[in-house]
Structures are given as structure tokens and as C-alpha cells.
Design an enzyme around this catalytic site. Structure first.
Site, PDB file in Angstrom:
ATOM      1  CG  ASP A  62      -1.853   1.181   1.258  1.00  0.00           C
ATOM      2  OD1 ASP A  62      -2.638   1.325   0.315  1.00  0.00           O
ATOM      3  OD2 ASP A  62      -1.788   1.969   2.227  1.00  0.00           O
ATOM      4  CB  THR A  95      -1.452   6.227  -2.515  1.00  0.00           C
ATOM      5  OG1 THR A  95      -1.329   4.806  -2.359  1.00  0.00           O
ATOM      6  CG2 THR A  95      -2.639   6.698  -1.705  1.00  0.00           C
ATOM      7  CB  THR A  96       1.274   3.173  -5.938  1.00  0.00           C
ATOM      8  OG1 THR A  96       1.257   2.581  -4.644  1.00  0.00           O
ATOM      9  CG2 THR A  96       2.578   2.811  -6.634  1.00  0.00           C
TER      10      THR A  96
END
Length: 552
Positions: A62, A95-96
Site C-alpha cells: 500500500d 496513491t502509488t
């Protein structure tokens, strides 16, 4: 003052990095952050093991968790971490992608800077491209019916693919969609509002993920305070207390010296009477169950048991707040002010398997997603994956738009941006084209992480989009270019728009800096290397991101 002698206005410990050196410093720091997470992108992305200074181990892919747990001590890197945090807050996932695009934007900007293109021209071009890209995303996006459970499950499964929840993603996606629908309300205007405050996630170890379940109401993982209390009360009147059922303490520190045994007994009798009065007050209200946020005196436990009242103490504040919604109750701080209307109503049943109370309300609302896993590390990563999927499905329901995944959207938007660049005058045109190149990082990294050739993959994807196949994306398992939407790879449009917006703003913020003035060291090592304290050689591995290298 002697002619030509420099004026010194900073302390000896201060450091200053200017112009090209400052830009190199910032761009290198931002790219290092992006490099740290890009290998986690996609269904075949790898995990990171993060070890804290206390020895706590976190295994995850994550993006925001990785960046928050890393020991980052570099001002520019922290600005990029904010991109991930903003993406997590606003969209719940992606997010990545957001961080990787921010890093790639700065990489393409570096090439433009070397061509003597001024940073303000690059910033203006990036802003134009970002605005156009978000408009194109809106044009490509497909409307989704909030009641289309099959499509919502695909969105949830796409979010969980490549994460710890992937092995049981079909079962978990079903639970997630049902959970979101349970807390969705349609307004008079026809909009759908998802209130995740009414959805609580609990975890248990010692079982497999396919035993996870969605429960109506709440779970309280506590035991009755007395063995003689009932363990199940149906159609119960429930009192929620955030004050202790104990003898009231004096406001100031006091000491009592008792020399007469009879007076000591009187003192103890008064305490007993006070506790008895509190229990009588609870009984008079008609409460069958008491859930107390604080302590319950041993003597009070005895009296509650005699009254046949089930009592639980030390219930978490978050659980009390959630139970207030589930039971349509009020949280009582003073028993004297409580009335029968303060009580909630529902069933309180002890589940021997979970060793916890399952509480459902009459007329209240709220559901609990119970996630099970074999170990703490497994269940923690499962929870992170499910939390992202919950946010993504909730965004999809409220926003009502989805996109094809697998890099399809990025390649299509990049193609349209190159067409748009022809209408942009000046050097900003080059920045728009560079923006398009940066977006194509996503399919390239998906291919890299899957063991495929990124160049061949990008060529095939571009060819498919040039022929008008808007939803052509990469099947990472076969390496083929397919209609990823039909293949069940769907992403929320809002998350994509937010990723583009956040990445652009962060990149522009970094590009606008031409002077770094630090009260202390900007680097932890390498200051004597080429470039000195101000040059790229003085960054010392991102100037203080030393914890990153040891964390992964």
C-alpha cells in the site's frame, strides 16, 4: 565595506543550494520517493517490509502506508509524501499511481530544463495539460448505476488485486458492495450519499479470509463483568455510559483518618449505598444492558448481576459512538439526567465463536465488516486492502463514473494530450507533450512489474488506441492488449482525476523552487563529494532518507 566583498547574512551552520543545483536536488529527492513505491504497482507488484525503530514489522504494498512508515527526513521528499496522503484522503486509493506520476513529471521536466526551457513555462504547460487531462478523463468515463452490483464488485476486485486481499477478492468484494449499499442514502435530488461512519471494520486472527462476514449492527469484543450476568438479551433496552459506575471521588486530594472501627464501617456503608443508588437508578430507567466506556466497581457489578442486568466495561470510545447510531441511543454522562428516552433498543447476543457480543438495533443503522486472517500481519494487510476497496466503491457510488484500468485510460489521455499540444503555442507545447509521456509511465510500470517488455507493450497499446479502441489496456497475466473494462478491470474516475491533479500540483511546487536555505545540514553524508553541500553529490542518499534504505 570593501568593494566586492560578499555580505554574510546566514549562520555558519546554514546551508544554501541555488539555481540548477537546487532543481537537481529537489527532482532527485522526488524521484527517489517515486522509485520507492513504483515496484508495488499493479496486480504483480511486490511488497515492502518496513521495520520500525522499535522492531515492529509491516509487510505491505500500500503506497501511502509505505511512505508514512519510511523514516523520511528530506523536505522535498515529504512534499511528495503529501501527494500520497492527499490521494488517500480524497480518493481512498491510487496513491502509488499519484506518486509515480509526480516523479515522472519531474523527470520529464528535468529534460526540458536541460533544453533551457524556463521553469515557469514548464509549470504553465503542466497546468494546461492537467486541466485538459481531467477533462478527457471525464469524457472517457462511463456512467455507472449505483445498483449495478456486478460492476461495483469489479471495481472492488480491481482495487484489491495485487494486495493481501487478492486471494479472496471475490468473497470480499461481495461483502464490500453489500456494506457500502447498507450505508448509502439517496437524496431527494437523486444523488447517492455514502456515509462510511456507519460502517465499522473489525479484525480477528485465527481463521481464514474466506470466513470474513458482514454483520448488521456492531461487535463488542468484551466479556460480561460478572459471571452471573446473562449473555444474551433480546429486545433489550441498552444504556450507553461514558462515566464510571464507581464511588464519586473528591475534586481535590484528601485523606481520611479513621480511629473508630464503627466509623470505618459507616464510611464503607455510605460507599455501598452510593453504588446501590446508582444501580437502582439504572434499573429504574428500565435498562437491560449497560455498556460502559469506563470502569464498574466490583460491588456495583454484584448489584447489577442481582438485578439481572448485563454490564460490560471499558468499551472503546469509538465503539460507544458507533453503538449510538446502531441503537438510536444517547450517550449518558450523568445518570441523574438520564431518562428512558436515552436508552437504545436492540438485541445483544454473545457469540461463543467470536467470543464477542453482536449488537443489532431496532430502527438504527450501521453495519460491521468482520475481517478474519491467520496472523496479525495477514489481517493487517487484509484490512488495508479492504479499506481502500471500501473507499473506492463508495466513491464510485457517489460519483457515478468508472474507467477502464490496466493503463487504458492513461494511454488514451496521453494520445489526446498530444493532439491538444498542437493547439498550444510557445514552449508550453513541449511541457504538454512531456506531461503525456509522464502519464504513460503507468502502463510501462505495469509491464515491468509483470516481467513484460515495457517498450513493446506501450507500442501495442498506442497502436490499439490509434485505431480507436479507447478501452485497450494491458492484461498483465497474458501480456495481451485487451478491452480491460470487459475483462473486469474497472477504476473510479474520481481517483484518476485526483491522482492527476495531486501529482501536477506537487511537481509544479517542486519546479518553482530555485533556492533552498536550510538552518542545518541538508544531507547526512557525502558533503565532501562532487558538487559539495549544494550539488547533487551532497544529497547523501536523499539527505536524511537513511531510514528508507534500512526499511525495505
Amino acid at each position: 565595506m570593501q568593494q566586492g566583498q560578499p555580505m554574510i547574512v546566514m549562520s555558519e551552520d546554514a546551508q544554501r543550494v541555488k539555481d540548477e543545483d537546487a532543481q537537481d536536488y529537489n527532482i532527485s529527492a522526488a524521484q527517489a520517493v517515486a522509485e520507492a513505491v513504483r515496484s508495488t504497482l499493479g496486480p504483480k507488484g511486490m511488497d515492502k517490509m518496513l521495520v520500525s525503530s522499535m522492531g515492529d514489522v509491516t509487510v505491505t504494498n500500500d503506497g501511502v502506508t509505505i511512505l508514512q512508515e519510511m523514516d523520511i527526513d528530506n523536505p522535498t521528499a515529504e512534499m511528495i509524501v503529501e501527494v500520497a496522503e492527499t490521494q488517500e484522503d480524497e480518493a481512498g486509493d491510487g496513491t502509488t499511481t499519484a506518486v509515480a506520476i509526480a516523479g515522472e513529471l519531474l523527470k520529464t521536466a528535468e529534460d526540458l530544463l536541460e533544453q533551457d526551457i524556463h521553469p515557469t513555462a514548464i509549470i504553465k504547460g503542466f497546468n494546461l495539460a492537467s486541466e485538459q487531462a481531467r477533462a478527457e478523463v471525464g469524457d472517457i468515463a462511463q456512467d455507472v448505476d449505483p445498483d449495478d452490483e456486478d460492476l461495483l464488485r469489479k471495481v472492488a476486485e480491481t482495487s484489491m488485486t495485487g494486495k493481501g486481499a487478492e486471494l479472496n477478492k471475490e468473497h470480499l468484494a461481495e461483502l464490500i458492495v453489500r456494506a457500502v449499499q447498507a450505508v448509502t442514502v439517496e437524496t431527494d435530488e437523486g444523488d447517492h450519499v455514502v456515509d462510511l461512519e456507519f460502517l465499522k471494520t473489525e479484525t480477528q486472527t485465527g481463521a481464514s479470509a474466506d470466513e470474513s462476514a458482514l454483520l448488521s449492527g456492531a461487535i463488542v469484543d468484551k466479556d460480561p463483568v460478572h459471571d452471573n450476568m446473562p449473555t444474551a438479551v433480546e429486545d433489550a433496552d441498552v444504556l450507553l455510559l461514558d462515566t464510571a459506575i464507581e464511588v464519586d471521588e473528591a475534586d481535590v486530594d484528601t485523606s481520611v483518618n479513621v480511629s473508630d472501627p464503627e466509623k470505618l464501617q459507616q464510611f464503607l456503608d455510605r460507599e455501598e449505598e452510593e453504588l446501590k443508588a446508582k444501580v437502582d437508578r439504572i434499573a429504574d430507567l428500565g435498562a437491560d444492558v449497560v455498556l460502559c466506556q469506563k470502569g464498574i466497581d466490583d460491588l456495583a457489578q454484584h448489584y447489577l448481576a442481582k438485578e439481572g442486568i448485563l454490564a460490560v466495561r471499558r468499551v472503546k470510545k469509538s465503539d460507544i459512538e458507533f453503538l449510538r447510531e446502531v441503537l438510536s441511543a444517547s450517550v449518558v454522562s450523568d445518570l441523574e439526567d438520564a431518562t428512558a428516552d436515552s436508552l437504545g433498543h436492540g438485541d445483544v447476543v454473545r457469540d461463543d465463536t467470536d467470543e464477542a457480543f453482536h449488537i443489532t438495533g431496532d430502527g438504527g443503522h450501521g453495519v460491521t465488516l468482520l475481517l478474519r486472517g491467520s496472523t496479525d500481519h495477514v489481517v493487517d494487510e487484509l484490512e488495508r486492502g479492504v479499506s481502500d476497496a471500501l473507499e473506492v466503491v463508495a466513491q464510485t457510488v457517489s460519483d457515478g463514473r468508472v474507467l477502464a484500468g490496466g493503463g487504458a485510460t492513461e494511454v488514451e489521455v496521453a494520445r489526446r494530450l498530444r493532439d491538444y499540444a498542437d493547439s498550444v503555442s510557445g514552449r508550453e507545447q513541449l511541457a504538454v507533450e512531456a506531461f503525456a509521456d509522464a502519464l504513460e509511465l503507468v502502463p510501462r510500470v505495469l509491464a515491468e512489474n509483470s516481467g513484460l517488455d515495457p517498450i513493446d507493450t506501450l507500442v501495442d497499446l498506442r497502436a490499439a488506441h490509434d485505431e480507436g479502441d479507447v478501452r485497450a489496456g494491458l492484461n498483465v497475466y497474458t501480456g495481451d492488449v485487451v478491452d480491460t473494462f470487459d475483462a473486469g478491470v474497472a477504476e473510479p474516475a474520481h481517483a484518476k482525476e485526483q491522482a492527476i491533479s495531486s501529482a501536477t500540483e506537487a511537481a509544479n511546487l517542486v519546479l518553482k523552487i530555485d533556492d533552498i536555505i536550510s538552518a542545518g545540514d541538508l544531507s547526512t553524508e557525502g558533503e565532501e563529494d562532487e558538487g559539495g553541500p549544494g550539488g547533487p553529490g551532497g544529497m547523501g542518499g536523499m539527505g536524511g532518507m537513511g531510514g528508507m534504505g534500512g526499511a525495505m
